[in-house]
Every structure is written in C-alpha cells, then in structure tokens.
Design a protein around this motif. Structure first.
Motif, PDB file in Angstrom:
ATOM      1  N   VAL A 128     -69.329  45.327  38.566  1.00  0.00           N
ATOM      2  CA  VAL A 128     -70.140  44.933  39.717  1.00  0.00           C
ATOM      3  C   VAL A 128     -71.529  44.462  39.300  1.00  0.00           C
ATOM      4  N   LEU A 129     -72.098  45.040  38.235  1.00  0.00           N
ATOM      5  CA  LEU A 129     -73.408  44.589  37.765  1.00  0.00           C
ATOM      6  C   LEU A 129     -73.320  43.261  37.028  1.00  0.00           C
ATOM      7  N   THR A 130     -72.143  42.943  36.509  1.00  0.00           N
ATOM      8  CA  THR A 130     -71.953  41.664  35.816  1.00  0.00           C
ATOM      9  C   THR A 130     -71.694  40.528  36.797  1.00  0.00           C
ATOM     10  N   ILE A 131     -70.770  40.752  37.742  1.00  0.00           N
ATOM     11  CA  ILE A 131     -70.406  39.701  38.697  1.00  0.00           C
ATOM     12  C   ILE A 131     -71.425  39.576  39.822  1.00  0.00           C
ATOM     13  N   LYS A 132     -72.003  40.701  40.245  1.00  0.00           N
ATOM     14  CA  LYS A 132     -72.987  40.745  41.345  1.00  0.00           C
ATOM     15  C   LYS A 132     -72.444  40.070  42.613  1.00  0.00           C
ATOM     16  N   PRO A 133     -71.385  40.631  43.191  1.00  0.00           N
ATOM     17  CA  PRO A 133     -70.792  39.977  44.371  1.00  0.00           C
ATOM     18  C   PRO A 133     -71.708  39.960  45.578  1.00  0.00           C
ATOM     19  N   ILE A 296     -65.562  37.125  46.756  1.00  0.00           N
ATOM     20  CA  ILE A 296     -66.035  37.533  45.435  1.00  0.00           C
ATOM     21  C   ILE A 296     -65.968  39.045  45.290  1.00  0.00           C
ATOM     22  N   TYR A 297     -66.233  39.773  46.374  1.00  0.00           N
ATOM     23  CA  TYR A 297     -66.119  41.230  46.313  1.00  0.00           C
ATOM     24  C   TYR A 297     -64.676  41.651  46.023  1.00  0.00           C
ATOM     25  N   ILE A 298     -63.717  41.018  46.699  1.00  0.00           N
ATOM     26  CA  ILE A 298     -62.305  41.331  46.461  1.00  0.00           C
ATOM     27  C   ILE A 298     -61.957  41.082  44.991  1.00  0.00           C
ATOM     28  N   ALA A 299     -62.396  39.940  44.471  1.00  0.00           N
ATOM     29  CA  ALA A 299     -62.119  39.621  43.070  1.00  0.00           C
ATOM     30  C   ALA A 299     -62.774  40.638  42.137  1.00  0.00           C
ATOM     31  N   THR A 300     -63.967  41.113  42.502  1.00  0.00           N
ATOM     32  CA  THR A 300     -64.670  42.083  41.665  1.00  0.00           C
ATOM     33  C   THR A 300     -63.913  43.401  41.596  1.00  0.00           C
ATOM     34  N   GLU A 301     -63.500  43.906  42.760  1.00  0.00           N
ATOM     35  CA  GLU A 301     -62.793  45.191  42.746  1.00  0.00           C
ATOM     36  C   GLU A 301     -61.432  45.087  42.083  1.00  0.00           C
ATOM     37  N   LEU A 302     -60.705  44.009  42.357  1.00  0.00           N
ATOM     38  CA  LEU A 302     -59.405  43.838  41.706  1.00  0.00           C
ATOM     39  C   LEU A 302     -59.570  43.706  40.194  1.00  0.00           C
ATOM     40  N   ALA A 303     -60.660  43.072  39.754  1.00  0.00           N
ATOM     41  CA  ALA A 303     -60.919  42.962  38.321  1.00  0.00           C
ATOM     42  C   ALA A 303     -61.170  44.337  37.716  1.00  0.00           C
ATOM     43  N   GLY A 304     -61.963  45.159  38.416  1.00  0.00           N
ATOM     44  CA  GLY A 304     -62.217  46.511  37.927  1.00  0.00           C
ATOM     45  C   GLY A 304     -60.949  47.337  37.858  1.00  0.00           C
ATOM     46  N   LEU A 305     -60.103  47.261  38.896  1.00  0.00           N
ATOM     47  CA  LEU A 305     -58.842  48.003  38.901  1.00  0.00           C
ATOM     48  C   LEU A 305     -57.896  47.499  37.816  1.00  0.00           C
ATOM     49  N   ALA A 306     -57.873  46.176  37.608  1.00  0.00           N
ATOM     50  CA  ALA A 306     -56.991  45.610  36.580  1.00  0.00           C
ATOM     51  C   ALA A 306     -57.427  46.033  35.183  1.00  0.00           C
ATOM     52  N   ILE A 307     -58.722  45.991  34.925  1.00  0.00           N
ATOM     53  CA  ILE A 307     -59.217  46.406  33.607  1.00  0.00           C
ATOM     54  C   ILE A 307     -58.881  47.863  33.342  1.00  0.00           C
ATOM     55  N   HIS A 308     -59.058  48.702  34.359  1.00  0.00           N
ATOM     56  CA  HIS A 308     -58.818  50.140  34.160  1.00  0.00           C
ATOM     57  C   HIS A 308     -57.330  50.449  33.998  1.00  0.00           C
ATOM     58  N   SER A 309     -56.474  49.808  34.813  1.00  0.00           N
ATOM     59  CA  SER A 309     -55.049  50.150  34.813  1.00  0.00           C
ATOM     60  C   SER A 309     -54.239  49.397  33.771  1.00  0.00           C
TER      61      SER A 309
END
Length: 505
Positions: A128-133, A296-309
């Motif tokens: 979230v600090l990188t993308i800043k949605p 952009i928020y949706i993409a940010t959260e999905l990116a975080g979930l994808a990286i973690h999982s």
C-alpha cells in the motif's frame, strides 16, 4: 471375419481395445472419486454466469432474497456443525496425545501463526505504501487527532484476554466480551465497531468530552474462549489414562457423528454455492461507477494477497518441509472453493478438515487441534487487509501518517486479526477498529463496502490455504507415537470410528 488375438504375442490391433477399456475405467474412477469437486467447480462457473445474465434484468430485492435462500440454508448448515466439530475434534485430538506432544504441536502452530501474521502485515504495508491507491483521490487534508491511539490498542489487547478466559463457558457459545464507549454527560454508549456514515465531514474534536468505557457481552460465538476451554479439557483428559476412557469414547462418537452429518451437507454444497454466488452478483452495485481510485485499491489488495499466498507462504512451506506447497493447494481445492463461496473460514472448517485428513493424509490428532485453532488465530489475509485499509483511508483523506502511526497500525492489525471471527464481514469490523487506533476518520469506508463482498472471499481463500499449510508444517516436525489403545479407547470402538470416517472419502 475378425482374426483372433494371440495371447502369446498380441499385436497392436489387439492391445488397442484393451487400452481403451483401461483408459475408460480410469476416467470413470476419477469422476466417481471427484464428483463432488467437479460439481463444485461447475457450480461456481454457473453461479457467475447466471448472476451476470440476470443482472441486466434488474431483479427486485424480493427476487434476490429468494435466489440467495438456498445458499443461506447451506451457510446455516455449516455454521450449525461448526461448534460441535470444534469441541469434539479438539478434545478427541488432544485426548489421544501425551501432554508433551500436545505442547509441542501448540508451540509450533502458535509460532507459525505469529510469524505469518507479522509477515502478512509487512506485505500489506509494503504494497500500500508503494502503490499508494488513496493518493489518486481529490480529497483535502483533514485534521486528525491521535490522542486515543494507545488506549484503543490497549482495548484490543484486553479484548483478547477477556475472551480467552470467559467467565461463563455456556454463554461463550453465543456471546463474547466487547468494550463500548460513551461520554460522561449521560450520552448513550456506542460500540467499538461503528457503522460508516458515508458522509464527507471532517473529524470533530472528540476529545473535548471525557469518555468512559464499559465492558459487556454482545452476540457472537466466543471462539477463543471455547478453544481455550477445550484445549485445557483435552490436555487434562490425556493425562487421566484409563480413567478418562469413557469421556474420550463419548467425544469420539460425537466427532464421528458430526463428520457423517458434514458428509450429507457437502452433497448439498454445489447447489448452495451456485445460489450464493448468483445472488451476490445480482445484488452488487455497478462497480464501473466507483472510479479509478477503487479499481487501484482492488488491485493493491489483490496484489498483497497474491504475494502472501503465492510467494511468502509457499516459500516458507518449502523451506521448512522441502515439499511442493502447490501440491497442497491442489489437494484442498474443494475447501478453497467453499471458502470463496461462503466467505467464512469458520463455515469452511468441516470441508477443510475433510480435505486435510483424507487427501493430505494428516494425522487426525494434529488436524483436529491445529485447524480449529487456526480458524480463529490464523488470519493472515485479515492482517494484510488491516494494514492496507487504514493506510488507504489516510491517503484518501489526505493525511500523512508518521512512522509511529505506521507502527501502531501494524501492531493493531496483528492483534485485531487474532481472534477475529471467521465469518463474512469480520474484516470490516477489524478495519474500523484499526482506524480508531490511529484516530483516522471513517470517511471512505463506505467507498470500500461496495467491493467488500468480493475481496472478503479472496481473503477467506488465503486464510484457509494458510491453515492447510500450517498443518503440513506441524506434521513435518511432529512425530506422534502410536495411539495407546490401553489408555484411550477400546479396539472395537477405534475400528468402528475408522470404518465410519472412511466413508467420508
């Protein structure tokens, strides 16, 4: 006239029918063993297609309610079986173990849970600090007060301790402890989990009136309290030896009966999943109207979930076990699909337990302890969301968070994700709680509610996947001794349980 095949030296024309017959048998065997999984996959696809087709018809609220009703029944069935499954599985799992084995499993699982929650929070903050949605909005800076941040964080910690040690175990099956706040001028109390007003007014000076706090019981199962009681009960039972045989046999039968009831419910699951997804898509507002910021928020959260999982959890699993983590995902795909449909890791627990025990071949003494605990404690996706959401709200309102605020967000996200009910919508309550911890306004939360139904399903899938990987790690580092039949159950009862559970495959 057909030529007879020579069995001594059969040619290719003779082998072809036999090979076709063999392949046909393999296909039929695969379909027979995976009919429920195939039906669930088809239900997900049909639910999405039917929902998209029916959306242009603009169905009424009554129509949508009727469409969702079969899915609602499916959810109610799973929730009905959740509590007896947790109680019986933990007690029987720990009752068959020595105290040292139970302690080792508990320590391993809790260390893993804590580690992945911390990593999940770091992943969420980094993304979230990188993308800043939230920086793509045109919101103006609001005045924010941080005076109550530490108090709210302390309240979260006290919530955990109160719920871990309930004063009434019977009440814990339907109620949990919560703190409500109010003012000393006689105003009404308001709960910690406030509803978003949706307006754009700036934060007023809430600290002008001294606030008071009151602890009371609110509706909702206290999973933490029930877990703690069952863990202590099961460990104590395991130390009684032959004296506790009758109690162990009782809960073993309860567990077997519950598993057979789950088997009946699972045959209804494709129909329930189909109507759950179809009704949800029909009732969803047009997301194309939400604009660039929400996308952009949706993409940010999905990116975080994808990286973690897909990166963090599989990498950690491979390092600890030297096994392919994605093979585990394939074995528990039934549970992942159910998690996506129900948006509830607690409701998915019966399916998760079945997949872990029957497909991953995990010792039931491990799975029946780790999985129920993981449903409440292991909320990795919730930690990702609790880190991304508050920072997005701060960016959306034009607020610059200091380093200390980020630390408080991280700490609160980790604490609030532990003990959060694994039910739909619990993530929103966590978000509001973390917002209070740093004194951020709730302006913009209503903006996120429009897509909460979708993101919550992806978060639930990540939580369930993490639970399954935890079981694999704990099993890798736990060598349980064979069950001592003389100190636990009689041999006929054990054989009967194995026969009943084998029917669940």
């Amino acid at each position: 006239m057909p030529v007879a095949c020579n069995s001594a030296a059969p040619d290719s024309s003779c082998l072809r029918p036999q090979k076709f017959k063999y392949n046909k048998m393999k296909v039929l065997q695969f379909l027979r063993h995976n009919i429920l999984l195939i039906s669930t996959l088809l239900a997900v696809v049909l639910g999405i297609v039917a929902g998209m087709v029916c959306r242009p018809l603009k169905p009424s609220s009554d129509t949508i309610h009727l469409v969702q009703f079969p899915g609602e029944l499916f959810l109610r069935m799973l929730k009905m079986l959740m509590l007896p499954l947790i109680i019986a599985s933990i007690i029987t799992g720990l009752g068959d173990m020595k105290g040292s084995s139970a302690g080792r499993i508990g320590v391993l699982s809790m260390v893993y849970y804590a580690s992945t929650s911390i990593v999940a929070t770091v992943v969420g903050l980094t993304v979230v600090l990188t993308i800043k949605p939230g920086a793509y909005s045109d919101s103006s800076t609001a005045y924010i007060s941080h005076n109550n941040a530490m108090t709210s964080t302390i309240d979260i910690f006290l919530h955990l301790l109160r719920n871990i040690v309930p004063d009434n175990i019977v009440a814990a099956t339907s109620q949990h402890s919560s703190t409500v706040t109010g003012t000393e001028d006689g105003g009404s109390y308001s709960s910690d989990f406030l509803n978003d007003t949706g307006n754009s007014t700036e934060v007023n000076m809430t600290n002008q009136l001294s606030s008071t706090r009151k602890t009371q019981l609110v509706d909702g199962v206290n999973i933490l309290g029930v877990l703690m009681y069952c863990i202590v009960f099961g460990v104590t039972l395991s130390q009684l030896g032959r004296s506790g045989t009758v109690v162990t046999e009782f809960f073993t039968v309860i567990n077997t009966i519950t598993l057979k009831m789950i088997r009946l419910v699972m045959w209804y699951s494709p129909l329930g999943i189909l109507f759950l997804i179809m009704g949800q898509i029909m009732s969803t507002t047009d997301m194309t109207e939400t604009g660039q910021t929400l996308a952009i928020y949706i993409a940010t959260e999905l990116a975080g979930l994808a990286i973690h999982s897909l990166v963090v959890l599989p990498g950690l699993y491979f390092i600890l076990t030297r096994k392919n983590p994605f093979a585990i995902y394939l074995k528990v795909i039934q549970a992942l699909l159910t998690a996506f449909a129900t948006a509830s890791s607690a409701a998915t627990l019966p399916v998760t337990m079945q997949c872990v025990e029957e497909r991953m071949k995990i010792d039931t003494r491990i799975s029946r302890f780790v999985l129920p605990v993981g449903v409440t404690v292991n909320m990795d996706a919730g930690a990702v969301y609790a880190a991304i959401g508050p920072v997005f709200i701060a960016q959306y309102n034009g607020v610059s968070l200091s380093f200390g605020d980020v630390i408080i967000v991280s700490l609160t996200a980790i604490l609030s994700s532990v003990g959060t009910a694994g039910v739909p919508g619990a993530g929103l309550a966590v978000l509001l709680l973390v917002l209070k911890s740093v004194g951020l306004p709730d302006r913009g939360v209503s903006f996120l509610i429009t897509v909460e139904w979708l993101l919550d399903r992806f978060r639930t899938m990540v939580n369930v996947a993490s639970d399954c990987l935890v079981v694999g790690v704990v099993s890798r580092y736990t060598n349980l001794p064979p069950r001592d039949q003389s100190e636990t159950q009689s041999e006929p009862l054990r054989e009967e349980q194995v026969m009943l559970e084998s029917e669940l495959v």
